[in-house]
Design a protein around this motif. Structure first.
Motif, PDB file in Angstrom:
ATOM      1  N   GLY A  53      33.915 -62.307 -31.997  1.00 43.77           N
ATOM      2  CA  GLY A  53      34.514 -63.159 -30.973  1.00 43.77           C
ATOM      3  C   GLY A  53      36.002 -62.903 -30.801  1.00 43.77           C
ATOM      4  N   GLY A  54      36.715 -62.804 -31.920  1.00 45.74           N
ATOM      5  CA  GLY A  54      38.145 -62.516 -31.840  1.00 45.74           C
ATOM      6  C   GLY A  54      38.417 -61.155 -31.238  1.00 45.74           C
ATOM      7  N   ALA A  55      37.638 -60.152 -31.642  1.00 46.89           N
ATOM      8  CA  ALA A  55      37.828 -58.799 -31.109  1.00 46.89           C
ATOM      9  C   ALA A  55      37.500 -58.747 -29.617  1.00 46.89           C
ATOM     10  CB  ALA A  55      36.955 -57.814 -31.878  1.00 46.89           C
ATOM     11  N   THR A  56      36.461 -59.464 -29.209  1.00 45.88           N
ATOM     12  CA  THR A  56      36.100 -59.489 -27.786  1.00 45.88           C
ATOM     13  C   THR A  56      37.213 -60.113 -26.960  1.00 45.88           C
ATOM     14  OG1 THR A  56      33.744 -59.637 -28.323  1.00 45.88           O
ATOM     15  CG2 THR A  56      34.405 -60.348 -26.129  1.00 45.88           C
ATOM     16  N   ALA A  57      37.722 -61.254 -27.398  1.00 53.35           N
ATOM     17  CA  ALA A  57      38.801 -61.924 -26.658  1.00 53.35           C
ATOM     18  C   ALA A  57      40.062 -61.064 -26.631  1.00 53.35           C
ATOM     19  CB  ALA A  57      39.097 -63.291 -27.261  1.00 53.35           C
ATOM     20  N   LEU A  58      40.363 -60.403 -27.760  1.00 55.65           N
ATOM     21  CA  LEU A  58      41.526 -59.498 -27.777  1.00 55.65           C
ATOM     22  C   LEU A  58      41.333 -58.327 -26.829  1.00 55.65           C
ATOM     23  CD1 LEU A  58      42.556 -59.268 -31.544  1.00 55.65           C
ATOM     24  CD2 LEU A  58      43.944 -60.115 -29.641  1.00 55.65           C
ATOM     25  N   GLY A  59      40.130 -57.761 -26.817  1.00 54.30           N
ATOM     26  CA  GLY A  59      39.841 -56.642 -25.920  1.00 54.30           C
ATOM     27  C   GLY A  59      39.940 -57.041 -24.459  1.00 54.30           C
TER      28      GLY A  59
END
Length: 185
Positions: A132-138
């Motif tokens: 989730g964090g990586a998706t939002a950062l991406g």
């Protein structure tokens, strides 16, 4: 247990609509399903010999937690407190979402390093949160958040125009031609 389920549902009820509105219904659904799959895979990789089946919903909601922590990092969350030590202290304090998410994630990592909580798919929580964090950062890094906002604004404008059109039809039905003309122009 029941409290774990209730906590998951409460969190999804609170932040799910925010992420869904920010990303759109289909993107959010795709993200939620992917987070559940990745979380289940993370749990499987950590406990390959476990015979317990998991559904991934808890990990998918942890994915929402990770996405919320990044996407709404500066959103202040209000916590109410009640302390009783020689006298009673009651009040509330605001904490940024990124701090709440970071504290929860670190606690989950500590649980995982200790073997995980009994009956809880801790590795699924960690895997889902990281996705989730990586998706939002991406999404933020690639500028997709602005594109998604533009699409949302366009849909909102279309819905507003459709509402005006329906109001104009209603005005025509009651022979209020001036109001209908105003709404259509």
């Amino acid at each position: 247990g029941f409290m774990h389920l209730a906590g998951n549902l409460l969190f999804l009820w609170i932040v799910g609509p925010l992420l869904e509105e920010a990303w759109g219904r289909r993107r959010f659904l795709g993200f939620y399903l992917l987070a559940g799959l990745v979380a289940s895979l993370a749990q499987y990789l950590v406990e390959r010999k476990s015979g317990v089946s998991i559904g991934g919903a808890s990990g998918a909601i942890a994915g929402c937690m990770g996405a919320f922590t990044v996407r709404f990092a500066l959103t202040r969350i209000r916590f109410h407190y009640f302390l009783w030590f020689l006298r009673i202290f009651v009040g509330s304090v605001f904490v940024p979402a990124w701090i709440c998410g970071l504290v929860w994630f670190l606690r989950e990592l500590m649980d995982l390093s200790g073997g995980g909580a009994q009956g809880v798919a801790t590795a699924a929580h960690v895997g889902g949160f990281m996705l989730g964090g990586a998706t939002a950062l991406g999404i933020k890094a690639l500028g997709f958040d602005r594109l998604m906002l533009t699409v949302a604004e366009t849909n909102e404008e279309r819905e507003r125009r459709e509402g005006w059109f329906q109001d104009a039809i209603a005005a025509l039905a009651r022979s209020d031609f001036d109001a209908a003309r105003e709404l259509l122009t």
